[in-house]
Design a protein around this motif. Sequence first.
Motif, PDB file in Angstrom:
ATOM      1  N   ILE A   1      35.127  21.939 -15.311  1.00 15.59           N
ATOM      2  CA  ILE A   1      33.804  21.306 -15.281  1.00 15.59           C
ATOM      3  C   ILE A   1      33.506  20.742 -16.666  1.00 15.59           C
ATOM      4  CG2 ILE A   1      31.362  21.641 -14.783  1.00 15.59           C
ATOM      5  CD1 ILE A   1      32.190  24.213 -13.269  1.00 15.59           C
ATOM      6  N   ASN A   2      33.556  19.423 -16.771  1.00 17.58           N
ATOM      7  CA  ASN A   2      33.203  18.794 -18.047  1.00 17.58           C
ATOM      8  C   ASN A   2      31.698  18.535 -18.093  1.00 17.58           C
ATOM      9  OD1 ASN A   2      32.565  15.625 -18.845  1.00 17.58           O
ATOM     10  ND2 ASN A   2      33.427  16.841 -20.508  1.00 17.58           N
ATOM     11  N   CYS A   3      31.076  18.871 -19.203  1.00 13.37           N
ATOM     12  CA  CYS A   3      29.667  18.551 -19.427  1.00 13.37           C
ATOM     13  C   CYS A   3      29.444  18.542 -20.925  1.00 13.37           C
ATOM     14  CB  CYS A   3      28.738  19.539 -18.732  1.00 13.37           C
ATOM     15  SG  CYS A   3      29.232  21.254 -18.904  1.00 13.37           S
ATOM     16  N   PHE A   4      28.310  17.991 -21.325  1.00 10.56           N
ATOM     17  CA  PHE A   4      28.019  17.927 -22.753  1.00 10.56           C
ATOM     18  C   PHE A   4      26.662  18.568 -23.036  1.00 10.56           C
ATOM     19  CE2 PHE A   4      26.857  15.403 -26.677  1.00 10.56           C
ATOM     20  CZ  PHE A   4      27.726  16.095 -27.506  1.00 10.56           C
ATOM     21  N   HIS A   5      25.565  17.832 -22.844  1.00  5.99           N
ATOM     22  CA  HIS A   5      24.245  18.413 -23.071  1.00  5.99           C
ATOM     23  C   HIS A   5      23.907  19.479 -22.037  1.00  5.99           C
ATOM     24  CE1 HIS A   5      23.040  15.854 -26.370  1.00  5.99           C
ATOM     25  NE2 HIS A   5      23.549  14.823 -25.728  1.00  5.99           N
ATOM     26  N   SER A   6      24.491  19.369 -20.836  1.00  5.65           N
ATOM     27  CA  SER A   6      24.193  20.338 -19.772  1.00  5.65           C
ATOM     28  C   SER A   6      25.211  21.480 -19.753  1.00  5.65           C
ATOM     29  CB  SER A   6      24.175  19.620 -18.421  1.00  5.65           C
ATOM     30  OG  SER A   6      25.376  18.896 -18.228  1.00  5.65           O
ATOM     31  N   TYR A   7      25.693  21.852 -20.921  1.00  4.90           N
ATOM     32  CA  TYR A   7      26.741  22.858 -21.016  1.00  4.90           C
ATOM     33  C   TYR A   7      26.318  24.195 -20.413  1.00  4.90           C
ATOM     34  CZ  TYR A   7      30.318  25.856 -23.146  1.00  4.90           C
ATOM     35  OH  TYR A   7      31.328  26.749 -23.346  1.00  4.90           O
ATOM     36  N   ASP A   8      25.068  24.603 -20.688  1.00  5.02           N
ATOM     37  CA  ASP A   8      24.614  25.893 -20.139  1.00  5.02           C
ATOM     38  C   ASP A   8      24.596  25.870 -18.622  1.00  5.02           C
ATOM     39  OD1 ASP A   8      24.353  26.910 -22.662  1.00  5.02           O
ATOM     40  OD2 ASP A   8      22.181  26.623 -22.783  1.00  5.02           O
ATOM     41  N   ALA A   9      24.170  24.750 -18.046  1.00  4.19           N
ATOM     42  CA  ALA A   9      24.178  24.632 -16.583  1.00  4.19           C
ATOM     43  C   ALA A   9      25.609  24.688 -16.058  1.00  4.19           C
ATOM     44  CB  ALA A   9      23.500  23.335 -16.149  1.00  4.19           C
TER      45      ALA A   9
ATOM     46  N   GLY B   1      10.052  20.679 -18.801  1.00  2.00           N
ATOM     47  CA  GLY B   1      11.032  21.622 -18.256  1.00  2.00           C
ATOM     48  C   GLY B   1      12.246  20.908 -17.725  1.00  2.00           C
ATOM     49  N   ASP B   2      12.056  19.709 -17.160  1.00  2.00           N
ATOM     50  CA  ASP B   2      13.181  18.948 -16.624  1.00  2.00           C
ATOM     51  C   ASP B   2      14.180  18.590 -17.718  1.00  2.00           C
ATOM     52  OD1 ASP B   2      12.171  19.064 -14.103  1.00  2.00           O
ATOM     53  OD2 ASP B   2      11.384  17.025 -14.080  1.00  2.00           O
ATOM     54  N   LEU B   3      13.649  18.104 -18.853  1.00  5.73           N
ATOM     55  CA  LEU B   3      14.548  17.715 -19.935  1.00  5.73           C
ATOM     56  C   LEU B   3      15.291  18.932 -20.473  1.00  5.73           C
ATOM     57  CD1 LEU B   3      15.603  15.497 -21.832  1.00  5.73           C
ATOM     58  CD2 LEU B   3      13.779  16.121 -23.407  1.00  5.73           C
ATOM     59  N   ALA B   4      14.577  20.036 -20.643  1.00  9.82           N
ATOM     60  CA  ALA B   4      15.226  21.245 -21.146  1.00  9.82           C
ATOM     61  C   ALA B   4      16.369  21.654 -20.223  1.00  9.82           C
ATOM     62  CB  ALA B   4      14.207  22.372 -21.283  1.00  9.82           C
ATOM     63  N   GLU B   5      16.122  21.601 -18.926  1.00  9.48           N
ATOM     64  CA  GLU B   5      17.160  21.997 -17.970  1.00  9.48           C
ATOM     65  C   GLU B   5      18.318  21.012 -17.984  1.00  9.48           C
ATOM     66  OE1 GLU B   5      17.689  22.939 -13.176  1.00  9.48           O
ATOM     67  OE2 GLU B   5      15.726  22.427 -14.003  1.00  9.48           O
ATOM     68  N   ALA B   6      17.994  19.721 -18.026  1.00 10.36           N
ATOM     69  CA  ALA B   6      19.048  18.706 -17.955  1.00 10.36           C
ATOM     70  C   ALA B   6      19.931  18.703 -19.187  1.00 10.36           C
ATOM     71  CB  ALA B   6      18.429  17.325 -17.761  1.00 10.36           C
ATOM     72  N   THR B   7      19.355  19.043 -20.334  1.00 14.76           N
ATOM     73  CA  THR B   7      20.116  18.977 -21.582  1.00 14.76           C
ATOM     74  C   THR B   7      20.593  20.333 -22.068  1.00 14.76           C
ATOM     75  OG1 THR B   7      18.058  19.096 -22.856  1.00 14.76           O
ATOM     76  CG2 THR B   7      18.898  16.904 -22.326  1.00 14.76           C
ATOM     77  N   GLY B   8      20.224  21.401 -21.364  1.00 13.08           N
ATOM     78  CA  GLY B   8      20.678  22.723 -21.758  1.00 13.08           C
ATOM     79  C   GLY B   8      19.984  23.291 -22.976  1.00 13.08           C
ATOM     80  N   LEU B   9      18.813  22.741 -23.341  1.00 18.18           N
ATOM     81  CA  LEU B   9      18.090  23.295 -24.477  1.00 18.18           C
ATOM     82  C   LEU B   9      17.483  24.654 -24.103  1.00 18.18           C
ATOM     83  CD1 LEU B   9      16.222  20.129 -25.814  1.00 18.18           C
ATOM     84  CD2 LEU B   9      18.192  21.278 -26.843  1.00 18.18           C
ATOM     85  N   PRO B  10      17.488  25.594 -25.011  1.00 22.23           N
ATOM     86  CA  PRO B  10      16.937  26.925 -24.684  1.00 22.23           C
ATOM     87  C   PRO B  10      15.429  26.872 -24.546  1.00 22.23           C
ATOM     88  CG  PRO B  10      17.446  26.777 -27.025  1.00 22.23           C
ATOM     89  CD  PRO B  10      17.967  25.510 -26.400  1.00 22.23           C
TER      90      PRO B  10
END
Length: 1005
Positions: free
Chosen positions: A36-44, A986-995
């Motif tokens: 699974i490749n991801c960048f900003h959504s690494y936590d997801a 909240g959407d941006l935090a989830e999409a980008t993996g920000l804590p």
Amino acid sequence: MTGPLGGRVALVTGGAGSVGERIVRGLAEAGATVLINCFHSYDAGRRLADDLVSAGHHAEVMRASVAKPAQVERMVAEVDRTHGSLDILVNNAAAGTFASWDELTEEHLDQAFATNVKGALWCARAARPLLARGTDPCIVNVSSIGASHAPANYLPVGIAKAALESLTRYLAAEFAEDGIRVNTASAALLDNEVGRRFPGADSVRANTVAATPAGRLGDPDDLADVVLLLASPGSRFVTGQTLLADGGLSLMRHAMAPTPSTPSTTASSTLHGDERHPVRHSRPTSTDPATDGESPSRVTTPDPVGSDHTTASVPTTDRPSLPTDPDPVVVVGMGLAVPGASDPDGFWRLLERGGEQFVEVPPDRWPAHAFHDDDPDAPDKTYQSRSGFITDFTPHPRLEPDFAADPTAKWLRHSAIQALEHVTTRPGDRFSVCVGYTPDGSPHLQEALVRGELEALADPEHAAEVAAFADRVLPGSRTGHLPLSHRIGQDALRGLVPDDARLVMVDTACSSSLYAIDLGIRDLVAGRADVAVCGGAFALAPPGSVLFAKVRGLSRTGAVRALDRDADGVLFSDGAGVVVAKRLSRALADGDAILGVLAGSGLSADGRGKAIYAPSSGGQSLAISRALARTGIGPADVDWVIAHATGTPAGDEAEFTALRDAYSSGTVQVTSNKSLIGHTGWAAGVVSVIQALLALRHGRIPAQHRFTAVPERFGIEGTGLTVPTESVPWPARADRPRTVAVSGFGFGGTNAHLLVQEYRPGRANRSGYGTRAARPAVVVGWSTHLADGGTFGDAYPHPPFHLLRMPAAAVRATDRTQLAILECVDRLPAEVRAVCEAHHARVGVVVGHTGPTRSASLYGLRAYLDALDEAADTESVKVLLKRARHHATGLIGAPTEDSFPGGMPNVIAARPCNRFDLRGLNVAVDGGDESLSQAFATARRYLEFGDVDLVLVAGVHGNTLPSWRALTDSATPPTEGAALFAVATGDLAEATGLPVLAELTEESP
């Protein structure tokens, strides 16, 4: 590893998004080991991998940006090291921008191509050797119907997807010798969170469903199934093809007409009529078609048709498909005081007949000669002593005769009494009071600051003598009133609104009162207020004239000639104005007179540019485009623009360029009232709004005063723009409401564009605010920069050049508050700064700061010293003034062109925008000790209406001079420094993996 893909290794880029997740799960359930490749959504991505592994499947996460070749190479090398080969590559990562034709920039195209096309090419090329070792190897690229059709606002993504489908064919031919199949999976609009972010999503959805034989939208599983089909052995004889899953939409079996209520300017992402002739609407309804004519901005939005992002996606707030509103915000009262007029009727007479309002400094204001020198380079002097002064003020009969507060408070109260006089209010009404005001520009405040420094420097045995001297020479300082910003607002409105009314003092320099009106509208639409009282106030004071003279911005001839070929600068003026607004339903129920409809506004920051005080046509164009997009009003529907147009040649040209680019398609009158009454500073926007409302009432557009012809460089020939030399009839028309745009901008790149329309009973009215979002606002990062021991001392330690990128002379003229917030931004977590950079077009800054800055206080003291020396009549006072001169000149140098913006409180918020190219907006608010709390509340209002996706919220303090302590009666002044919080949807935090560190509730600060 059982299943049809057992033993296979698959790499899915963008694998943590909506479609990407479905693809990953499908491959894993078919037996493949999925990377699974991801960048900003690494936590997801990590959560997805953990979920699959716990279910008995095989999955790993690999973090890399496909838009960066070096990261792609490292990722593929890791696959080679850990797995030795690759069987399936799915290029699902995507990026793009909703942008109409007029708003398209080169950067929009570059951004889309970097991920959608180049990213796929780099991944395919790097993975080719591994695929050649695989079993039945294949590549599946993910596209959308926008590659073959032409949805509105989809050009950057659509042509990138078309290039991706062409790339598929070339790769299929090139890789055939290695036995690698290459195909494309495509889909129409999907019923998922990403698809719902498309401009006018509700209308688009309805039109698409109506035109699709399948009778529904596709969902992520539909597209994922196509990918799985092309990746399966069952497609081993298929290569170089694009397989479209659109439910039959492209058959054009059913007519796709818009619903009857959809206005022709509403953006749509579906086709209407024959596919060979798609309808292209003039404006998108998305909130942010990021565009800038001078410095292209990058805004990454999810590709709404098809695939998902791994590069930082910007979730946009859903907008109603129709910009009409049965209950818009309307103006029900107005009042003002400007040079030559003490009420709206007087202002209208002045606009019609003209008259000279620029005069020498009245003797009762200050001794002009003590602050004047014809040499523009003379230290601490201004080269112009003419301005627009309120000299014939007629107070409202209800204004208390003994209301002897600061003149700005007096004029503001007078205007508020007028505006509220015929407005019906009810017991229990909730009031929102929003006022544009500068924390350091009032004459009484300036004199109080000077007095505070003198008294701190005086010997105790001479205290009484110094006090008597200050009473005589600095009369504004002896009132006992504390003329700080929030107290000015409290005094002006006391008794006119409930004691618990929400009060916010807004500082965006000369666009402040337009931002104040915008905030008031938001409180009404959000249901937080029943009545909004909005406006601004400004009074001339000597230090402001001195500092602005160093920018060379003041007229040398002593008159403002806005938009004219002979313009040579601005003259500032006293002024105040207030409008009262309600929702239409409430105004009708109360029987109020409805003066006009506040259709909506567009706000923007200039981002990175030249000097922070240099006007930017690109920033203003962005504000205009946002206003039109938000309201659905087309450029051809605007009859008149009341321009900010201050009479500075560079400023007028930058603004006219933006207006020309936006409004050339129609017949538009362009005027500026500053040639008549001067620049009323923080009240300028509301004064222009009142002019617009008066013109709607009288059916005439007043002529431009002091005007001969526009400069050739404006390029007015061939456009529909006209600067009228005579009054223009403006009667009501049958086809649409009359519409006027009011522009404003200020130092620090604070742009606003407000659209005002006539009210037409029984007709649909525009409202660009819709309903606020229910999504939470969350804190995703924070930092501080605090002085040890409470103060940074006499000299703030200069930050390194890499942090500021400013010449040393500019740094010396910049207040420590502006430097401290930049330090805080640099100290934010790297992942937060990365998201800010990736989404800079939708990042804003809101700063809580109270009172004057240290620099402004010291420059004010320097400016007054000669006048004080002239008035000194005792030896002890003369000795004190020598001490004061040594004190002031030792702490701060003579003012330069960088000093005025360097000391302005609102520019604290502008510094991060300029340094990091943030384009959302920048605002300062002053609530005294509650300033940070008000900054959080203000940031929430922008987040919930979708103007921005992330706000840097700061509390900043940098003034511990004795004059400040005297004003605040504080024995222990606050610590100097700054605290900064990154607040996102909240959407941006989830999409980008920000804590998510905390959630802001309605009651949160």
